[in-house]
Design a protein around this motif. Structure first.
Motif, PDB file in Angstrom:
ATOM      1  N   GLY A 136      -4.137   9.976   1.942  1.00  0.00           N
ATOM      2  CA  GLY A 136      -4.489   8.433   2.181  1.00  0.00           C
ATOM      3  C   GLY A 136      -5.786   8.639   3.023  1.00  0.00           C
ATOM      4  N   ARG A 137      -6.324   9.537   3.287  1.00  0.00           N
ATOM      5  CA  ARG A 137      -7.213   9.650   4.449  1.00  0.00           C
ATOM      6  C   ARG A 137      -8.670  10.185   3.859  1.00  0.00           C
ATOM      7  N   ALA A 138      -8.893  10.733   2.600  1.00  0.00           N
ATOM      8  CA  ALA A 138      -9.859  11.331   2.063  1.00  0.00           C
ATOM      9  C   ALA A 138     -11.067  10.328   2.180  1.00  0.00           C
ATOM     10  N   ASN A 139     -12.449  10.990   2.388  1.00  0.00           N
ATOM     11  CA  ASN A 139     -13.487  10.435   2.293  1.00  0.00           C
ATOM     12  C   ASN A 139     -14.009   9.986   0.892  1.00  0.00           C
ATOM     13  N   GLY A 140     -14.557   8.733   0.973  1.00  0.00           N
ATOM     14  CA  GLY A 140     -14.837   8.419  -0.522  1.00  0.00           C
ATOM     15  C   GLY A 140     -14.418   6.976  -0.909  1.00  0.00           C
ATOM     16  N   ARG A 141     -14.561   6.487  -2.247  1.00  0.00           N
ATOM     17  CA  ARG A 141     -14.158   5.271  -2.896  1.00  0.00           C
ATOM     18  C   ARG A 141     -12.803   5.521  -3.306  1.00  0.00           C
ATOM     19  N   GLY A 142     -11.859   4.569  -2.939  1.00  0.00           N
ATOM     20  CA  GLY A 142     -10.698   4.967  -3.270  1.00  0.00           C
ATOM     21  C   GLY A 142     -10.177   4.016  -4.551  1.00  0.00           C
ATOM     22  N   ALA A 143      -9.170   4.349  -5.012  1.00  0.00           N
ATOM     23  CA  ALA A 143      -8.530   3.352  -6.109  1.00  0.00           C
ATOM     24  C   ALA A 143      -6.867   3.364  -5.932  1.00  0.00           C
ATOM     25  N   TYR A 144      -6.175   2.527  -6.195  1.00  0.00           N
ATOM     26  CA  TYR A 144      -4.795   2.575  -5.848  1.00  0.00           C
ATOM     27  C   TYR A 144      -4.077   2.479  -7.238  1.00  0.00           C
ATOM     28  N   ILE A 145      -2.942   3.157  -7.343  1.00  0.00           N
ATOM     29  CA  ILE A 145      -2.041   3.206  -8.597  1.00  0.00           C
ATOM     30  C   ILE A 145      -0.769   3.627  -8.031  1.00  0.00           C
ATOM     31  N   CYS A 146       0.119   2.888  -9.015  1.00  0.00           N
ATOM     32  CA  CYS A 146       1.784   3.100  -8.778  1.00  0.00           C
ATOM     33  C   CYS A 146       1.932   4.557  -8.861  1.00  0.00           C
ATOM     34  N   ASN A 147       2.905   5.136  -8.296  1.00  0.00           N
ATOM     35  CA  ASN A 147       3.445   6.299  -8.512  1.00  0.00           C
ATOM     36  C   ASN A 147       4.115   6.780  -9.706  1.00  0.00           C
TER      37      ASN A 147
ATOM     38  N   LYS B  31       0.940  -1.003   0.141  1.00  0.00           N
ATOM     39  CA  LYS B  31      -0.142   0.069  -0.079  1.00  0.00           C
ATOM     40  C   LYS B  31       0.883   1.263   0.046  1.00  0.00           C
ATOM     41  N   LYS B  32       1.967   1.107   0.721  1.00  0.00           N
ATOM     42  CA  LYS B  32       2.801   2.394   0.793  1.00  0.00           C
ATOM     43  C   LYS B  32       3.765   2.663  -0.441  1.00  0.00           C
ATOM     44  N   ASP B  33       3.392   1.785  -1.431  1.00  0.00           N
ATOM     45  CA  ASP B  33       4.197   1.925  -2.592  1.00  0.00           C
ATOM     46  C   ASP B  33       3.144   2.547  -3.626  1.00  0.00           C
ATOM     47  N   LEU B  34       2.067   2.610  -3.354  1.00  0.00           N
ATOM     48  CA  LEU B  34       1.027   3.094  -4.265  1.00  0.00           C
ATOM     49  C   LEU B  34       0.537   4.633  -3.806  1.00  0.00           C
ATOM     50  N   VAL B  35      -0.435   4.899  -4.784  1.00  0.00           N
ATOM     51  CA  VAL B  35      -0.920   6.425  -4.503  1.00  0.00           C
ATOM     52  C   VAL B  35      -2.483   5.962  -4.556  1.00  0.00           C
ATOM     53  N   ARG B  36      -3.309   6.802  -3.707  1.00  0.00           N
ATOM     54  CA  ARG B  36      -4.628   6.520  -3.731  1.00  0.00           C
ATOM     55  C   ARG B  36      -5.502   7.687  -4.492  1.00  0.00           C
ATOM     56  N   ILE B  37      -6.232   7.307  -5.475  1.00  0.00           N
ATOM     57  CA  ILE B  37      -7.002   8.182  -6.307  1.00  0.00           C
ATOM     58  C   ILE B  37      -8.341   8.135  -5.325  1.00  0.00           C
ATOM     59  N   VAL B  38      -9.102   9.116  -5.138  1.00  0.00           N
ATOM     60  CA  VAL B  38     -10.385   9.062  -4.451  1.00  0.00           C
ATOM     61  C   VAL B  38     -11.441   9.729  -5.176  1.00  0.00           C
ATOM     62  N   LYS B  39     -12.486   9.071  -4.968  1.00  0.00           N
ATOM     63  CA  LYS B  39     -13.819   9.929  -5.558  1.00  0.00           C
ATOM     64  C   LYS B  39     -14.682  10.223  -4.329  1.00  0.00           C
ATOM     65  N   SER B  40     -14.750  11.420  -4.032  1.00  0.00           N
ATOM     66  CA  SER B  40     -15.335  11.966  -2.839  1.00  0.00           C
ATOM     67  C   SER B  40     -16.711  11.836  -2.946  1.00  0.00           C
ATOM     68  N   PRO B  41     -17.689  11.825  -1.912  1.00  0.00           N
ATOM     69  CA  PRO B  41     -19.157  11.661  -2.064  1.00  0.00           C
ATOM     70  C   PRO B  41     -19.701  12.859  -2.866  1.00  0.00           C
TER      71      PRO B  41
ATOM     72  N   ILE C  85     -13.017  13.993  -8.035  1.00  0.00           N
ATOM     73  CA  ILE C  85     -11.874  12.971  -8.210  1.00  0.00           C
ATOM     74  C   ILE C  85     -10.765  13.463  -8.037  1.00  0.00           C
ATOM     75  N   PHE C  86      -9.858  13.044  -7.266  1.00  0.00           N
ATOM     76  CA  PHE C  86      -8.579  13.672  -7.101  1.00  0.00           C
ATOM     77  C   PHE C  86      -7.532  12.799  -6.393  1.00  0.00           C
ATOM     78  N   LEU C  87      -6.309  13.058  -6.678  1.00  0.00           N
ATOM     79  CA  LEU C  87      -5.017  12.527  -5.948  1.00  0.00           C
ATOM     80  C   LEU C  87      -5.320  12.589  -4.480  1.00  0.00           C
TER      81      LEU C  87
END
Ligand SMILES: [Zn+2]
Length: 85
Positions: A39-50, A19-29, A33-35
């Protein structure tokens, strides 16, 4: 004792990584959608390599759209790409 390392799948290359090698992209309520650099923003997250390469793969294979169940505007993708190192 071994501590279990949290693993997540990159939506670009589809590889399982720490997990620490990835960055989280989140879709807020609010459907933004933002980077998520915290790692704690509210919403649905997806992970991607940096790296921008995996973002490109995620765009091509629709991995992000699948995770968020929605289209992702091109300017949003551009902003995320800029922030990836
Ligand atoms: Zn990747």
């Amino acid at each position: 004792m071994t501590k279990k390392i949290p693993m997540r799948k990159c939506v670009g290359c589809m590889e399982m990584k720490e997990k620490k090698d990835l960055v989280r992209i989140v879709k807020s309520p609010e459907d933004e959608i933002f980077l998520d650099t915290t790692g704690r923003a509210n919403g649905r997250g997806a992970y991607i390599c940096n790296n921008a390469g995996c973002l490109k793969k995620a765009i091509k294979n629709k991995g992000l759209e699948r995770s968020f169940k929605s289209q992702i505007p091109a300017d949003v993708l551009q902003n995320i790409e800029k922030e990836l190192s």
